[in-house]
Design an enzyme around this catalytic site. Structure first.
Site, PDB file in Angstrom:
ATOM      1  N   ILE A  39       0.915  -1.315   0.110  1.00  5.86           N
ATOM      2  CA  ILE A  39       0.110   0.044  -0.042  1.00  5.86           C
ATOM      3  C   ILE A  39       1.199   1.493  -0.169  1.00  5.86           C
ATOM      4  CG2 ILE A  39      -1.410   1.231   1.456  1.00  5.86           C
ATOM      5  CD1 ILE A  39      -2.533  -1.543   0.460  1.00  5.86           C
ATOM      6  N   GLN A 103      -6.392  -4.392   6.848  1.00  4.12           N
ATOM      7  CA  GLN A 103      -5.377  -4.901   6.063  1.00  4.12           C
ATOM      8  C   GLN A 103      -4.791  -4.373   4.861  1.00  4.12           C
ATOM      9  OE1 GLN A 103      -3.383  -7.605   6.730  1.00  4.12           O
ATOM     10  NE2 GLN A 103      -2.585  -7.241   4.218  1.00  4.12           N
ATOM     11  N   GLU A 104      -6.012  -3.871   4.182  1.00  4.50           N
ATOM     12  CA  GLU A 104      -5.876  -3.313   2.821  1.00  4.50           C
ATOM     13  C   GLU A 104      -5.087  -1.607   3.121  1.00  4.50           C
ATOM     14  OE1 GLU A 104      -5.420  -5.258  -0.015  1.00  4.50           O
ATOM     15  OE2 GLU A 104      -6.836  -6.311   0.240  1.00  4.50           O
ATOM     16  N   SER A 105      -5.964  -0.794   3.360  1.00  4.78           N
ATOM     17  CA  SER A 105      -5.864   0.161   3.882  1.00  4.78           C
ATOM     18  C   SER A 105      -4.818   0.924   5.324  1.00  4.78           C
ATOM     19  CB  SER A 105      -6.866   1.388   3.281  1.00  4.78           C
ATOM     20  OG  SER A 105      -7.565   1.424   4.249  1.00  4.78           O
ATOM     21  N   TYR A 190      -3.395 -14.420   1.766  1.00  2.00           N
ATOM     22  CA  TYR A 190      -3.782 -13.183   1.555  1.00  2.00           C
ATOM     23  C   TYR A 190      -5.499 -13.022   2.768  1.00  2.00           C
ATOM     24  CZ  TYR A 190      -7.134  -9.651   1.045  1.00  2.00           C
ATOM     25  OH  TYR A 190      -8.594  -8.313   1.824  1.00  2.00           O
TER      26      TYR A 190
END
Length: 202
Positions: A39, A103-105, A190
């Protein structure tokens, strides 16, 4: 009071004040937080842009009701109202959506990955870097929303949650759905990261 007390009390009070200001600075929504993975943040986030985002979308403060576990950081819980709304609409646990966002951002609505994924839930758009991904019949993400749409926190959460719910319905399994939601060619890595967050934080 003796002289020693006069010397210690002001030092103690100043130390407490510094600690309070430091912890507020660390918790500031204007600091960049990167979640695990690839990210990065768009190069020009501004204070004004952040203020516009927070003014236009419902957020929840620490004192308000929120079904998301208090273990999640404030940068994720600030989106509680939107997470609850779209998780409920799609029959999902809000804590699962919070785990994906963490987790993503890390809760940063302006997050932009090296592969071209956008926003809170890191959805691949039809334009930008993601437009370079080619499948058999043309661009892989041609039917996806634009980057501009996906940088909108509410749109991103609504779209990402609906997409994850669709994958769960299709596969019949959260782990399989997360595997399909996540980056290509990482197997269950993931999915297992998100599930570990989900288990640890709820």
């Amino acid at each position: 009071m003796n002289r020693a007390t006069f010397a210690i009390v002001p030092g103690f009070l100043l130390g407490c004040l510094f600690l309070i200001l430091f912890t507020r600075w660390i918790a500031s929504p204007n600091l960049t937080v990167q979640a695990a993975g690839e990210i990065s943040v768009s190069p020009t986030p501004t204070l004004a842009l952040t203020a516009d985002v927070t003014a236009d979308h419902e957020e929840v403060g620490a004192d308000e009701e929120c079904s998301i576990s208090p273990r999640y950081p404030d940068k994720v819980r600030r989106w509680c109202a939107l997470i609850e709304k779209y998780a409920t609409e799609n029959g999902l646990d809000p804590n699962l959506i919070a785990a994906v966002i963490l987790q993503e951002s890390g809760g940063n609505p302006e997050a932009y990955s090296k592969s071209g994924a956008v926003g809170l839930m890191q959805v691949m758009p039809r334009d930008g870097l993601a437009a370079n991904f080619m499948c058999k019949n043309g661009p892989c993400f041609a039917s996806r929303p634009s980057m501009e749409e996906l940088f909108d926190p509410e749109f991103n959460i609504a779209y990402g949650t609906r997409m994850l719910a669709g994958l769960i319905n299709r596969t019949g399994d959260i782990r399989e759905a997360l595997r399909a939601y996540g980056p290509i060619n990482v197997g269950y890595y993931y999915a297992d990261l998100v599930l570990k967050i989900y288990e640890a934080y709820r």
